[in-house]
Design a protein around this motif. Structure first.
Motif, PDB file in Angstrom:
ATOM      1  N   MET A 158      34.180  29.530  43.866  1.00  0.00           N
ATOM      2  CA  MET A 158      35.065  30.671  44.049  1.00  0.00           C
ATOM      3  C   MET A 158      35.685  30.658  45.450  1.00  0.00           C
ATOM      4  O   MET A 158      36.840  31.061  45.621  1.00  0.00           O
ATOM      5  CB  MET A 158      34.306  31.988  43.833  1.00  0.00           C
ATOM      6  N   GLU A 159      34.922  30.196  46.417  1.00  0.00           N
ATOM      7  CA  GLU A 159      35.439  30.103  47.783  1.00  0.00           C
ATOM      8  C   GLU A 159      36.533  29.040  47.881  1.00  0.00           C
ATOM      9  O   GLU A 159      37.577  29.256  48.502  1.00  0.00           O
ATOM     10  CB  GLU A 159      34.298  29.781  48.749  1.00  0.00           C
ATOM     11  N   VAL A 160      36.300  27.898  47.257  1.00  0.00           N
ATOM     12  CA  VAL A 160      37.288  26.819  47.274  1.00  0.00           C
ATOM     13  C   VAL A 160      38.588  27.263  46.595  1.00  0.00           C
ATOM     14  O   VAL A 160      39.692  26.912  47.039  1.00  0.00           O
ATOM     15  CB  VAL A 160      36.721  25.556  46.586  1.00  0.00           C
ATOM     16  N   LEU A 161      38.455  28.067  45.528  1.00  0.00           N
ATOM     17  CA  LEU A 161      39.624  28.504  44.766  1.00  0.00           C
ATOM     18  C   LEU A 161      40.172  29.850  45.239  1.00  0.00           C
ATOM     19  O   LEU A 161      40.983  30.464  44.546  1.00  0.00           O
ATOM     20  CB  LEU A 161      39.257  28.619  43.281  1.00  0.00           C
ATOM     21  N   LYS A 162      39.744  30.292  46.398  1.00  0.00           N
ATOM     22  CA  LYS A 162      40.128  31.618  46.878  1.00  0.00           C
ATOM     23  C   LYS A 162      41.647  31.796  46.959  1.00  0.00           C
ATOM     24  O   LYS A 162      42.176  32.877  46.695  1.00  0.00           O
ATOM     25  CB  LYS A 162      39.496  31.872  48.248  1.00  0.00           C
ATOM     26  N   ALA A 163      42.360  30.739  47.320  1.00  0.00           N
ATOM     27  CA  ALA A 163      43.812  30.830  47.477  1.00  0.00           C
ATOM     28  C   ALA A 163      44.564  30.605  46.170  1.00  0.00           C
ATOM     29  O   ALA A 163      45.799  30.659  46.144  1.00  0.00           O
ATOM     30  CB  ALA A 163      44.285  29.825  48.521  1.00  0.00           C
ATOM     31  N   VAL A 164      43.834  30.357  45.067  1.00  0.00           N
ATOM     32  CA  VAL A 164      44.463  30.061  43.775  1.00  0.00           C
ATOM     33  C   VAL A 164      44.441  31.318  42.919  1.00  0.00           C
ATOM     34  O   VAL A 164      43.374  31.841  42.611  1.00  0.00           O
ATOM     35  CB  VAL A 164      43.726  28.916  43.048  1.00  0.00           C
ATOM     36  N   SER A 165      45.615  31.818  42.542  1.00  0.00           N
ATOM     37  CA  SER A 165      45.677  32.976  41.657  1.00  0.00           C
ATOM     38  C   SER A 165      45.810  32.558  40.203  1.00  0.00           C
ATOM     39  O   SER A 165      45.256  33.194  39.312  1.00  0.00           O
ATOM     40  CB  SER A 165      46.854  33.877  42.037  1.00  0.00           C
ATOM     41  N   MET A 166      46.547  31.469  39.942  1.00  0.00           N
ATOM     42  CA  MET A 166      46.696  30.911  38.607  1.00  0.00           C
ATOM     43  C   MET A 166      46.783  29.397  38.715  1.00  0.00           C
ATOM     44  O   MET A 166      47.415  28.874  39.635  1.00  0.00           O
ATOM     45  CB  MET A 166      47.959  31.434  37.910  1.00  0.00           C
TER      46      MET A 166
ATOM     47  N   VAL B  37      34.328  38.883  49.640  1.00  0.00           N
ATOM     48  CA  VAL B  37      33.859  40.230  49.952  1.00  0.00           C
ATOM     49  C   VAL B  37      33.415  40.928  48.684  1.00  0.00           C
ATOM     50  O   VAL B  37      33.744  40.513  47.568  1.00  0.00           O
ATOM     51  CB  VAL B  37      34.961  41.052  50.652  1.00  0.00           C
ATOM     52  N   LYS B  38      32.692  42.013  48.837  1.00  0.00           N
ATOM     53  CA  LYS B  38      32.238  42.778  47.691  1.00  0.00           C
ATOM     54  C   LYS B  38      33.422  43.468  47.024  1.00  0.00           C
ATOM     55  O   LYS B  38      34.332  43.941  47.712  1.00  0.00           O
ATOM     56  CB  LYS B  38      31.207  43.831  48.120  1.00  0.00           C
ATOM     57  N   PRO B  39      33.418  43.535  45.679  1.00  0.00           N
ATOM     58  CA  PRO B  39      34.508  44.239  45.000  1.00  0.00           C
ATOM     59  C   PRO B  39      34.454  45.728  45.271  1.00  0.00           C
ATOM     60  O   PRO B  39      33.387  46.293  45.520  1.00  0.00           O
ATOM     61  CB  PRO B  39      34.268  43.923  43.521  1.00  0.00           C
ATOM     62  N   SER B  40      35.617  46.363  45.238  1.00  0.00           N
ATOM     63  CA  SER B  40      35.657  47.810  45.422  1.00  0.00           C
ATOM     64  C   SER B  40      35.272  48.491  44.126  1.00  0.00           C
ATOM     65  O   SER B  40      35.069  47.848  43.101  1.00  0.00           O
ATOM     66  CB  SER B  40      37.063  48.249  45.847  1.00  0.00           C
ATOM     67  N   SER B  41      35.188  49.792  44.167  1.00  0.00           N
ATOM     68  CA  SER B  41      34.806  50.555  42.971  1.00  0.00           C
ATOM     69  C   SER B  41      36.008  51.112  42.240  1.00  0.00           C
ATOM     70  O   SER B  41      35.865  51.847  41.269  1.00  0.00           O
ATOM     71  CB  SER B  41      33.895  51.725  43.360  1.00  0.00           C
TER      72      SER B  41
ATOM     73  N   SER C 260      31.580  28.075  31.812  1.00  0.00           N
ATOM     74  CA  SER C 260      31.171  29.415  32.242  1.00  0.00           C
ATOM     75  C   SER C 260      32.406  30.262  32.513  1.00  0.00           C
ATOM     76  O   SER C 260      33.495  29.740  32.792  1.00  0.00           O
ATOM     77  CB  SER C 260      30.308  29.336  33.506  1.00  0.00           C
ATOM     78  N   LEU C 261      32.226  31.562  32.451  1.00  0.00           N
ATOM     79  CA  LEU C 261      33.297  32.515  32.725  1.00  0.00           C
ATOM     80  C   LEU C 261      32.895  33.372  33.910  1.00  0.00           C
ATOM     81  O   LEU C 261      31.806  33.943  33.939  1.00  0.00           O
ATOM     82  CB  LEU C 261      33.543  33.410  31.501  1.00  0.00           C
ATOM     83  N   SER C 262      33.791  33.453  34.889  1.00  0.00           N
ATOM     84  CA  SER C 262      33.574  34.307  36.054  1.00  0.00           C
ATOM     85  C   SER C 262      34.711  35.309  36.141  1.00  0.00           C
ATOM     86  O   SER C 262      35.878  34.951  36.029  1.00  0.00           O
ATOM     87  CB  SER C 262      33.524  33.468  37.336  1.00  0.00           C
ATOM     88  N   ILE C 263      34.356  36.584  36.320  1.00  0.00           N
ATOM     89  CA  ILE C 263      35.352  37.638  36.467  1.00  0.00           C
ATOM     90  C   ILE C 263      35.247  38.207  37.878  1.00  0.00           C
ATOM     91  O   ILE C 263      34.159  38.533  38.349  1.00  0.00           O
ATOM     92  CB  ILE C 263      35.137  38.763  35.430  1.00  0.00           C
ATOM     93  N   GLN C 264      36.395  38.319  38.540  1.00  0.00           N
ATOM     94  CA  GLN C 264      36.471  38.880  39.882  1.00  0.00           C
ATOM     95  C   GLN C 264      37.539  39.970  39.922  1.00  0.00           C
ATOM     96  O   GLN C 264      38.511  39.924  39.171  1.00  0.00           O
ATOM     97  CB  GLN C 264      36.830  37.799  40.907  1.00  0.00           C
ATOM     98  N   GLU C 265      37.351  40.905  40.808  1.00  0.00           N
ATOM     99  CA  GLU C 265      38.384  41.927  41.003  1.00  0.00           C
ATOM    100  C   GLU C 265      39.676  41.266  41.458  1.00  0.00           C
ATOM    101  O   GLU C 265      40.769  41.614  40.998  1.00  0.00           O
ATOM    102  CB  GLU C 265      37.899  42.945  42.033  1.00  0.00           C
ATOM    103  N   ASN C 266      39.567  40.297  42.358  1.00  0.00           N
ATOM    104  CA  ASN C 266      40.671  39.446  42.771  1.00  0.00           C
ATOM    105  C   ASN C 266      40.065  38.167  43.336  1.00  0.00           C
ATOM    106  O   ASN C 266      38.841  38.104  43.557  1.00  0.00           O
ATOM    107  CB  ASN C 266      41.581  40.160  43.790  1.00  0.00           C
ATOM    108  N   PRO C 267      40.845  37.104  43.555  1.00  0.00           N
ATOM    109  CA  PRO C 267      40.254  35.828  43.992  1.00  0.00           C
ATOM    110  C   PRO C 267      39.471  35.878  45.301  1.00  0.00           C
ATOM    111  O   PRO C 267      38.718  34.953  45.595  1.00  0.00           O
ATOM    112  CB  PRO C 267      41.489  34.916  44.122  1.00  0.00           C
ATOM    113  N   GLY C 268      39.628  36.948  46.070  1.00  0.00           N
ATOM    114  CA  GLY C 268      38.924  37.035  47.340  1.00  0.00           C
ATOM    115  C   GLY C 268      37.637  37.826  47.305  1.00  0.00           C
ATOM    116  O   GLY C 268      37.016  38.044  48.354  1.00  0.00           O
ATOM    117  N   THR C 269      37.199  38.254  46.117  1.00  0.00           N
ATOM    118  CA  THR C 269      35.979  39.060  46.019  1.00  0.00           C
ATOM    119  C   THR C 269      34.864  38.295  45.313  1.00  0.00           C
ATOM    120  O   THR C 269      35.112  37.298  44.629  1.00  0.00           O
ATOM    121  CB  THR C 269      36.242  40.363  45.253  1.00  0.00           C
ATOM    122  N   LEU C 270      33.663  38.776  45.471  1.00  0.00           N
ATOM    123  CA  LEU C 270      32.521  38.196  44.781  1.00  0.00           C
ATOM    124  C   LEU C 270      32.630  38.463  43.279  1.00  0.00           C
ATOM    125  O   LEU C 270      33.199  39.477  42.869  1.00  0.00           O
ATOM    126  CB  LEU C 270      31.222  38.800  45.319  1.00  0.00           C
TER     127      LEU C 270
END
Length: 239
Positions: free
Chosen positions: A173-181, A26-30, A88-98
């Protein structure tokens, strides 16, 4: 007598398309755009005290009066790349966001793995202030800058650039959605050109994003074992 003409056989059907993981990010919040006051952590104090080991080539921001930044927010960070390619480096608000940020770093994946195995790694990404930003109060946000000069533990490693997330990035990111660390290796996708026989390595962790000013931000990787200093720090500096 003419021989009967044979009917041409129909062409073979195309190979089936490999199944893809449905995208549910989902889209990250503000909310992360709002600054929040926080307490000063001893770990951050230790990191800033150890800055002198960085060579002068990499100009890290100075802190007036020795005070630490007063704002922070937690984000999810993923370092990923094919073993024979760049990381590459990807930053997300949390693992469930774009992803809110994707940067191709100036380092091979296997090189970063070796550096991490040797101890603390500090990555500094520098960009220059442009004339249109110096006199503009609404200048470009730091993490929206397109190009960076990268230093690893004080040594220049090359140039890197921000980019949009690709379909392959979103699949990961979808495959790793359930992975926090965690860290691991994923098999290559069969439709990725040039990496058919190459595994995708990844490392995901929780980061503290510390905002010092409009021209300096830092990501500190938080270790689950409670170490006082982060194993990986990423500095964004506009000079």
């Amino acid at each position: 007598m003419e021989e009967p003409q044979s009917t041409p056989s129909p062409p073979p059907p195309p190979p089936p398309t490999p199944p893809t993981t449905p995208l549910s990010l989902v889209k990250p919040s503000s909310k992360n755009n709002k600054k929040r006051p926080v307490k000063i952590f001893r770990a951050f104090r230790n990191v800033f005290r150890s800055f002198p080991i960085i060579t002068p080539v990499c100009k890290l921001p100075s802190l007036p009066g020795g005070r630490l930044p007063e704002t922070k927010v937690g984000v999810s960070g993923t370092l990923f790349g094919y073993r024979k390619g760049r990381v590459s480096l990807s930053i997300q608000e949390n693992p469930g966001t774009l992803p809110t940020l994707v940067i191709d770093l100036a380092m091979q994946t296997n090189t970063l793995q070796k550096e991490m195995s040797l101890g603390m790694v500090r990555i500094a990404l520098e960009c220059e202030k442009r004339p249109d930003n110096i006199n503009n109060k609404e200048k470009m946000k730091l993490l929206d800058e397109p190009c960076w000069t990268m230093f690893v533990n004080g040594k220049k490693s090359g140039y890197c650039a921000k980019r949009d997330a690709t379909e392959e990035d979103l699949h990961l990111m979808e495959v790793l959605k359930a992975v926090s660390m965690g860290a691991g290796v994923l098999p290559p996708k069969p439709d990725v050109e040039g990496h058919v026989d190459d595994d995708m390595a990844y490392m995901r962790a929780h980061f503290e994003r510390v905002v010092g000013s409009k021209d300096s931000e830092t990501l500190y990787m938080l270790s689950p074992d409670g170490k006082s200093e982060p194993e990986l720090s990423i500095f964004f500096v506009r000079i």
